[in-house]
Design a protein around this motif. Structure first.
Motif, PDB file in Angstrom:
ATOM      1  N   VAL A 182       0.759  -1.508   0.103  1.00  0.00           N
ATOM      2  CA  VAL A 182      -0.412   0.284  -0.096  1.00  0.00           C
ATOM      3  C   VAL A 182       0.980   1.138  -0.134  1.00  0.00           C
ATOM      4  O   VAL A 182       0.412   1.994  -0.796  1.00  0.00           O
ATOM      5  CB  VAL A 182      -1.248   0.270   1.638  1.00  0.00           C
ATOM      6  CG1 VAL A 182      -1.584   1.506   1.060  1.00  0.00           C
ATOM      7  CG2 VAL A 182      -2.135  -1.668   0.980  1.00  0.00           C
ATOM      8  N   GLN A 183       1.792   1.416   0.828  1.00  0.00           N
ATOM      9  CA  GLN A 183       2.719   2.729   0.990  1.00  0.00           C
ATOM     10  C   GLN A 183       3.730   2.299  -0.468  1.00  0.00           C
ATOM     11  O   GLN A 183       3.667   3.720  -1.056  1.00  0.00           O
ATOM     12  CB  GLN A 183       3.911   2.201   1.492  1.00  0.00           C
ATOM     13  CG  GLN A 183       3.311   1.986   3.814  1.00  0.00           C
ATOM     14  CD  GLN A 183       4.742   1.230   4.441  1.00  0.00           C
ATOM     15  OE1 GLN A 183       5.417   1.020   3.639  1.00  0.00           O
ATOM     16  NE2 GLN A 183       3.826   2.408   5.433  1.00  0.00           N
ATOM     17  N   MET A 184       3.553   1.501  -1.077  1.00  0.00           N
ATOM     18  CA  MET A 184       4.591   1.835  -2.190  1.00  0.00           C
ATOM     19  C   MET A 184       3.317   1.944  -3.396  1.00  0.00           C
ATOM     20  O   MET A 184       3.678   3.416  -4.659  1.00  0.00           O
ATOM     21  CB  MET A 184       4.503   0.342  -3.155  1.00  0.00           C
ATOM     22  CG  MET A 184       5.564   0.659  -4.944  1.00  0.00           C
ATOM     23  SD  MET A 184       5.914  -1.844  -5.469  1.00  0.00           S
ATOM     24  CE  MET A 184       4.540  -2.146  -4.892  1.00  0.00           C
ATOM     25  N   ARG A 185       2.304   1.770  -3.313  1.00  0.00           N
ATOM     26  CA  ARG A 185       1.462   2.323  -4.426  1.00  0.00           C
ATOM     27  C   ARG A 185       1.214   4.232  -3.609  1.00  0.00           C
ATOM     28  O   ARG A 185       0.608   4.717  -5.062  1.00  0.00           O
ATOM     29  CB  ARG A 185       0.124   1.820  -4.297  1.00  0.00           C
ATOM     30  CG  ARG A 185      -1.106   2.413  -5.396  1.00  0.00           C
ATOM     31  CD  ARG A 185      -2.833   1.970  -4.812  1.00  0.00           C
ATOM     32  NE  ARG A 185      -2.218   0.554  -4.722  1.00  0.00           N
ATOM     33  CZ  ARG A 185      -2.664  -0.291  -4.513  1.00  0.00           C
ATOM     34  NH1 ARG A 185      -3.197  -0.152  -3.058  1.00  0.00           N
ATOM     35  NH2 ARG A 185      -2.836  -1.981  -5.048  1.00  0.00           N
ATOM     36  N   ARG A 244       3.753   5.652  -5.677  1.00  0.00           N
ATOM     37  CA  ARG A 244       3.719   6.160  -6.961  1.00  0.00           C
ATOM     38  C   ARG A 244       2.527   7.314  -7.356  1.00  0.00           C
ATOM     39  O   ARG A 244       2.627   8.258  -8.523  1.00  0.00           O
ATOM     40  CB  ARG A 244       2.971   4.921  -7.370  1.00  0.00           C
ATOM     41  CG  ARG A 244       3.001   5.077  -9.015  1.00  0.00           C
ATOM     42  CD  ARG A 244       2.645   3.590  -9.845  1.00  0.00           C
ATOM     43  NE  ARG A 244       1.582   2.849  -8.582  1.00  0.00           N
ATOM     44  CZ  ARG A 244       0.039   2.747  -9.700  1.00  0.00           C
ATOM     45  NH1 ARG A 244       0.079   3.811 -10.076  1.00  0.00           N
ATOM     46  NH2 ARG A 244      -0.972   2.087  -8.338  1.00  0.00           N
ATOM     47  N   LEU A 245       1.815   7.177  -6.802  1.00  0.00           N
ATOM     48  CA  LEU A 245       0.470   8.681  -6.486  1.00  0.00           C
ATOM     49  C   LEU A 245       0.919   9.635  -6.232  1.00  0.00           C
ATOM     50  O   LEU A 245      -0.140  10.531  -6.311  1.00  0.00           O
ATOM     51  CB  LEU A 245      -0.898   7.901  -5.628  1.00  0.00           C
ATOM     52  CG  LEU A 245      -1.603   6.459  -6.557  1.00  0.00           C
ATOM     53  CD1 LEU A 245      -2.518   6.424  -5.790  1.00  0.00           C
ATOM     54  CD2 LEU A 245      -1.731   6.856  -8.183  1.00  0.00           C
ATOM     55  N   GLY A 246       1.824   9.692  -5.397  1.00  0.00           N
ATOM     56  CA  GLY A 246       2.240  11.201  -4.112  1.00  0.00           C
ATOM     57  C   GLY A 246       1.758  11.713  -3.505  1.00  0.00           C
ATOM     58  O   GLY A 246       1.273  12.521  -3.099  1.00  0.00           O
ATOM     59  N   LEU A 247       0.642  10.648  -2.461  1.00  0.00           N
ATOM     60  CA  LEU A 247       0.357  10.379  -1.419  1.00  0.00           C
ATOM     61  C   LEU A 247       0.870   9.749  -0.548  1.00  0.00           C
ATOM     62  O   LEU A 247       0.623  10.403   0.370  1.00  0.00           O
ATOM     63  CB  LEU A 247      -1.016  10.001  -1.558  1.00  0.00           C
ATOM     64  CG  LEU A 247      -1.858   9.524  -3.256  1.00  0.00           C
ATOM     65  CD1 LEU A 247      -3.153   8.916  -2.739  1.00  0.00           C
ATOM     66  CD2 LEU A 247      -1.659  10.860  -2.788  1.00  0.00           C
TER      67      LEU A 247
END
Length: 454
Positions: A131-134, A137-140
């Motif tokens: 989840v942290q990797m996603r 990637r989304l800049g969140l």
């Protein structure tokens, strides 16, 4: 006297095992009456004689304050939710695998967290690192969202009770399991029990819960339909993997209009909202071609223009094919039957292919006339004018029925540069929004007027 009989004092409500002339609790005389119990039947299944607490009743004239809402800042998401996230509500989000449900909810959770809500994201399918990797990637990654990777319902509820969050995202409900149910996670019993516990806990404690639901091969949310009845809002995330468009559709909403849609575009930075869906759906439309028709539709409260494509070709088989993408196959069969019987336009021995461009799915009957126009256009190899939009409902007699929100459809078409509209007879007082209206009463007249064939 049977042992299971009980008596209740009408003065103080005290229960007695046997009848006496005087109540031992309040001292009143002749106030004991036999208690018939709440239900009859087998002792193990019935409610027995134990009584609960009387509930408070109100009348229809009582006005209570509407539940508070929180805007996410994503207009398309807030539109589908009916004006923002409602406090103490339960939402169910379904969609095909890989369509972008987790991406959308992670973006929404980050938006709500930056807006001041205390948000917990519980993933039963991915680890915290995934989840942290996603999120990176989304800049969140800087959004104040608290993560957890857990499937035990008791531990999740204990955490929610201790932290008192404003929003909890459960991804997904099929991975949750309760230790009081003797079945595997994802079974009907587990899904029903976990959804019920999460929904009731959310309403008691003023927490909003968003649950992700898997879908079956037919596109319905997997598990019992009772889950859809328990929650307040049911959203479907639709779209084709080959298209960059994603559509979030509300099929049930107790706090806003149903059938509302939000349009998103899948990009390398996640899902971006589309403020003008009509222009996006028509962006790849080229010069007029046979079988191509622009339909002016209504999705929820907004007008949406899209392209309907049809292809008619001789069939090498004894049973011609009828292939449909984005529309109801049974309604296509009805339109073909009306064209053959009422307009003398045969489709025997011809394969028919129908497609709604852009991955959009149309459900309203106002698309009947646009579909019929696309079919006849493909069969006659004659293109409609590029600046025309078509809409109208077809009855089995071949008559054209007027549709709702005609003026909104015409205004949207005029805004995108269309100059004419082919439609049924509009009610008196309808404003044409500056378009040339070509009205007709029946399908046979439409075919004769537009294609010159019967």
């Amino acid at each position: 006297m049977p042992k299971d009989l009980a008596y209740t004092c009408t003065a103080c409500g005290a229960a007695h095992a046997k009848w006496t002339g005087r109540c031992d609790a309040c001292g009143a005389w002749n106030t004991l009456v036999e208690d018939k119990g709440l239900s009859h039947g087998p002792k193990k299944q019935g409610l027995g004689k134990a009584r609960g607490t009387a509930i408070t009743l109100t009348d229809l004239a009582t006005q209570e304050a509407e539940p508070p809402r929180t805007l996410s800042g994503v207009n398309e998401l807030d539109r589908v939710l009916g004006g923002g996230l409602t406090r103490a509500s339960a939402l169910l989000v379904g969609g095909d695998p890989g369509i972008g449900k987790s991406t959308l909810l992670l973006q929404a959770a980050a938006r709500f967290a930056r807006g001041g809500l205390k948000v917990i994201y519980v993933s039963g399918e991915e680890s915290n690192a995934q989840v942290q990797m996603r999120a990176r990637r989304l800049g969140l990654e800087k959004s104040p969202v608290q993560l957890a990777s857990e499937t035990n319902l008791r531990d999740i509820l204990t955490t929610m009770d201790g932290l008192s969050p404003d929003l909890v995202v459960i991804d997904s409900i099929q991975t949750m399991w309760s230790d009081t149910v003797d079945s595997a996670p994802g079974s009907v019993s587990q899904v029903r029990a976990c959804a019920h516990e999460l929904t009731t806990f959310a309403k008691r404690n003023g927490i909003s819960v968003i649950m992700v639901g898997h879908v079956t091969k037919e596109g319905a949310i997997a598990g019992p339909r009772v889950v859809e009845h328990m929650v307040d809002t049911v959203l479907y995330f639709e779209g084709e993997r080959g298209h960059q468009f994603r559509i979030l559709r509300s099929v049930k909403n107790r706090f806003g209009p149903a059938d509302e849609i939000g349009v998103f575009e899948m990009t390398g930075r996640g899902l971006a909202e589309v403020k003008n869906p009509s222009a996006l759906f028509l962006s790849e439309r080229g010069d007029p071609a046979p079988g191509s028709v622009v339909f002016a539709g209504i999705e929820g409260t907004r007008p949406v223009l899209c392209e309907i494509q049809a292809l008619v070709a001789p069939s090498p088989h004894s049973q011609p094919r009828r292939s449909v993408v984005g529309w109801d196959g049974g309604r296509l069969a009805m339109i073909l039957a009306v064209l053959e019987s009422r307009c003398d336009v045969p489709f025997t021995g011809l394969d028919v292919y129908l497609n709604v461009a852009g991955g959009l799915r149309i459900t309203e009957p106002a698309a009947d006339l646009a579909v019929a126009a696309a079919l006849v256009s493909a069969r006659e190899d004659a293109a409609l004018p590029k600046e025309s939009v078509v809409f109208g409902e077809i009855s089995l007699s071949g008559a054209l029925r007027p549709v709702i929100q005609t003026e909104n459809r015409l205004k949207e078409a005029q805004k995108l540069g269309f100059t004419s509209a082919i439609m049924p007879r509009a009610p008196k007082g309808t404003q044409g929004a500056g378009l040339d209206l070509r009205e007709t009463q029946d399908l046979a007249g439409f075919v004769e007027q537009v294609f010159g064939a019967r």
